[in-house]
Write a protein that holds these residues in place. Sequence first.
Motif, mmCIF file in Angstrom:
data_model
loop_
_atom_site.group_PDB
_atom_site.id
_atom_site.type_symbol
_atom_site.label_atom_id
_atom_site.label_comp_id
_atom_site.label_asym_id
_atom_site.label_seq_id
_atom_site.Cartn_x
_atom_site.Cartn_y
_atom_site.Cartn_z
ATOM 1 N N ALA A 1 -15.707 26.138 26.465
ATOM 2 C CA ALA A 1 -14.339 26.207 26.981
ATOM 3 C C ALA A 1 -13.438 25.222 26.242
ATOM 4 O O ALA A 1 -12.303 25.555 25.888
ATOM 5 C CB ALA A 1 -14.314 25.938 28.478
ATOM 6 N N ALA A 2 -13.932 24.015 25.994
ATOM 7 C CA ALA A 2 -13.149 23.017 25.271
ATOM 8 C C ALA A 2 -12.855 23.474 23.840
ATOM 9 O O ALA A 2 -11.732 23.325 23.342
ATOM 10 C CB ALA A 2 -13.876 21.678 25.262
ATOM 11 N N ALA A 3 -13.862 24.050 23.192
ATOM 12 C CA ALA A 3 -13.662 24.544 21.827
ATOM 13 C C ALA A 3 -12.664 25.699 21.802
ATOM 14 O O ALA A 3 -11.790 25.764 20.937
ATOM 15 C CB ALA A 3 -15.001 24.994 21.237
ATOM 16 N N ILE A 4 -12.776 26.602 22.769
ATOM 17 C CA ILE A 4 -11.861 27.747 22.835
ATOM 18 C C ILE A 4 -10.441 27.264 23.092
ATOM 19 O O ILE A 4 -9.475 27.786 22.519
ATOM 20 C CB ILE A 4 -12.332 28.747 23.903
ATOM 21 C CG1 ILE A 4 -13.629 29.414 23.441
ATOM 22 C CG2 ILE A 4 -11.258 29.784 24.213
ATOM 23 C CD1 ILE A 4 -14.354 30.180 24.529
ATOM 24 N N LYS B 1 -4.947 26.447 21.161
ATOM 25 C CA LYS B 1 -3.819 25.581 20.800
ATOM 26 C C LYS B 1 -3.443 25.785 19.334
ATOM 27 O O LYS B 1 -2.265 25.904 18.999
ATOM 28 C CB LYS B 1 -4.171 24.120 21.062
ATOM 29 C CG LYS B 1 -3.015 23.168 20.808
ATOM 30 C CD LYS B 1 -3.439 21.740 21.048
ATOM 31 C CE LYS B 1 -2.361 20.739 20.770
ATOM 32 N NZ LYS B 1 -1.466 20.996 19.686
ATOM 33 N N TRP B 2 -4.436 25.851 18.487
ATOM 34 C CA TRP B 2 -4.195 26.049 17.059
ATOM 35 C C TRP B 2 -3.483 27.385 16.816
ATOM 36 O O TRP B 2 -2.530 27.462 16.066
ATOM 37 C CB TRP B 2 -5.530 25.990 16.316
ATOM 38 C CG TRP B 2 -5.431 26.090 14.829
ATOM 39 C CD1 TRP B 2 -5.146 25.093 13.951
ATOM 40 C CD2 TRP B 2 -5.615 27.276 14.049
ATOM 41 N NE1 TRP B 2 -5.152 25.578 12.669
ATOM 42 C CE2 TRP B 2 -5.435 26.923 12.698
ATOM 43 C CE3 TRP B 2 -5.921 28.595 14.349
ATOM 44 C CZ2 TRP B 2 -5.542 27.838 11.669
ATOM 45 C CZ3 TRP B 2 -6.035 29.508 13.317
ATOM 46 C CH2 TRP B 2 -5.847 29.130 11.998
ATOM 47 N N VAL B 3 -3.959 28.441 17.475
ATOM 48 C CA VAL B 3 -3.343 29.767 17.334
ATOM 49 C C VAL B 3 -1.924 29.742 17.892
ATOM 50 O O VAL B 3 -1.002 30.299 17.293
ATOM 51 C CB VAL B 3 -4.209 30.838 18.046
ATOM 52 C CG1 VAL B 3 -3.477 32.156 18.160
ATOM 53 C CG2 VAL B 3 -5.535 31.023 17.321
ATOM 54 N N GLY B 4 -1.741 29.087 19.031
ATOM 55 C CA GLY B 4 -0.416 29.001 19.636
ATOM 56 C C GLY B 4 0.580 28.269 18.762
ATOM 57 O O GLY B 4 1.753 28.646 18.690
ATOM 58 N N VAL C 1 -2.617 33.597 22.847
ATOM 59 C CA VAL C 1 -2.818 32.352 23.588
ATOM 60 C C VAL C 1 -2.775 32.611 25.086
ATOM 61 O O VAL C 1 -3.574 32.069 25.850
ATOM 62 C CB VAL C 1 -1.775 31.289 23.177
ATOM 63 C CG1 VAL C 1 -1.811 30.090 24.094
ATOM 64 C CG2 VAL C 1 -2.018 30.869 21.749
ATOM 65 N N LYS C 2 -1.859 33.461 25.519
ATOM 66 C CA LYS C 2 -1.762 33.799 26.933
ATOM 67 C C LYS C 2 -3.064 34.426 27.428
ATOM 68 O O LYS C 2 -3.571 34.079 28.498
ATOM 69 C CB LYS C 2 -0.588 34.764 27.150
ATOM 70 C CG LYS C 2 0.265 34.420 28.326
ATOM 71 C CD LYS C 2 1.634 35.061 28.300
ATOM 72 C CE LYS C 2 1.610 36.527 28.570
ATOM 73 N NZ LYS C 2 2.929 37.113 28.757
ATOM 74 N N ASN C 3 -3.617 35.318 26.661
ATOM 75 C CA ASN C 3 -4.878 35.964 27.025
ATOM 76 C C ASN C 3 -6.033 34.962 27.088
ATOM 77 O O ASN C 3 -6.856 34.997 28.001
ATOM 78 C CB ASN C 3 -5.222 37.088 26.047
ATOM 79 C CG ASN C 3 -4.271 38.245 26.150
ATOM 80 O OD1 ASN C 3 -3.630 38.451 27.170
ATOM 81 N ND2 ASN C 3 -4.169 39.007 25.082
ATOM 82 N N VAL C 4 -6.078 34.079 26.109
ATOM 83 C CA VAL C 4 -7.149 33.083 26.066
ATOM 84 C C VAL C 4 -7.041 32.147 27.263
ATOM 85 O O VAL C 4 -8.031 31.868 27.945
ATOM 86 C CB VAL C 4 -7.124 32.282 24.747
ATOM 87 C CG1 VAL C 4 -8.076 31.103 24.800
ATOM 88 C CG2 VAL C 4 -7.454 33.184 23.568
ATOM 89 N N TYR C 5 -5.840 31.675 27.553
ATOM 90 C CA TYR C 5 -5.677 30.774 28.694
ATOM 91 C C TYR C 5 -5.978 31.478 30.010
ATOM 92 O O TYR C 5 -6.461 30.853 30.955
ATOM 93 C CB TYR C 5 -4.302 30.126 28.700
ATOM 94 C CG TYR C 5 -4.213 28.963 27.740
ATOM 95 C CD1 TYR C 5 -5.085 27.890 27.842
ATOM 96 C CD2 TYR C 5 -3.272 28.937 26.719
ATOM 97 C CE1 TYR C 5 -5.031 26.826 26.955
ATOM 98 C CE2 TYR C 5 -3.200 27.872 25.835
ATOM 99 C CZ TYR C 5 -4.083 26.822 25.966
ATOM 100 O OH TYR C 5 -4.025 25.766 25.088
#
Length: 69
Positions: A22-25, A30-33, A41-45
């Motif tokens: 989870a921390a790595a994702i 953040k990098w993608v955002g 980013v919305k989907n990942v969060y």
Amino acid sequence: MRHEDVIPPLLKALNENQLALAAAIEELAKWVGDRGSVDTVKNVYGALETLTHNQAFIDLSIALMMEPD
């Protein structure tokens, strides 16, 4: 060693792996955002929220399993 004795430490290790993933994702999100992929980013969060939501139950369950009889 009995199978029952292995289950709590196994679950603890799996939980630690889940937290590390989870921390790595989150770092990747953040990098993608930062590069403008807002929808991704919305989907990942959203997925990370599920992990966070379940974490308290997982922690409590593991703690209960590790208590001596």
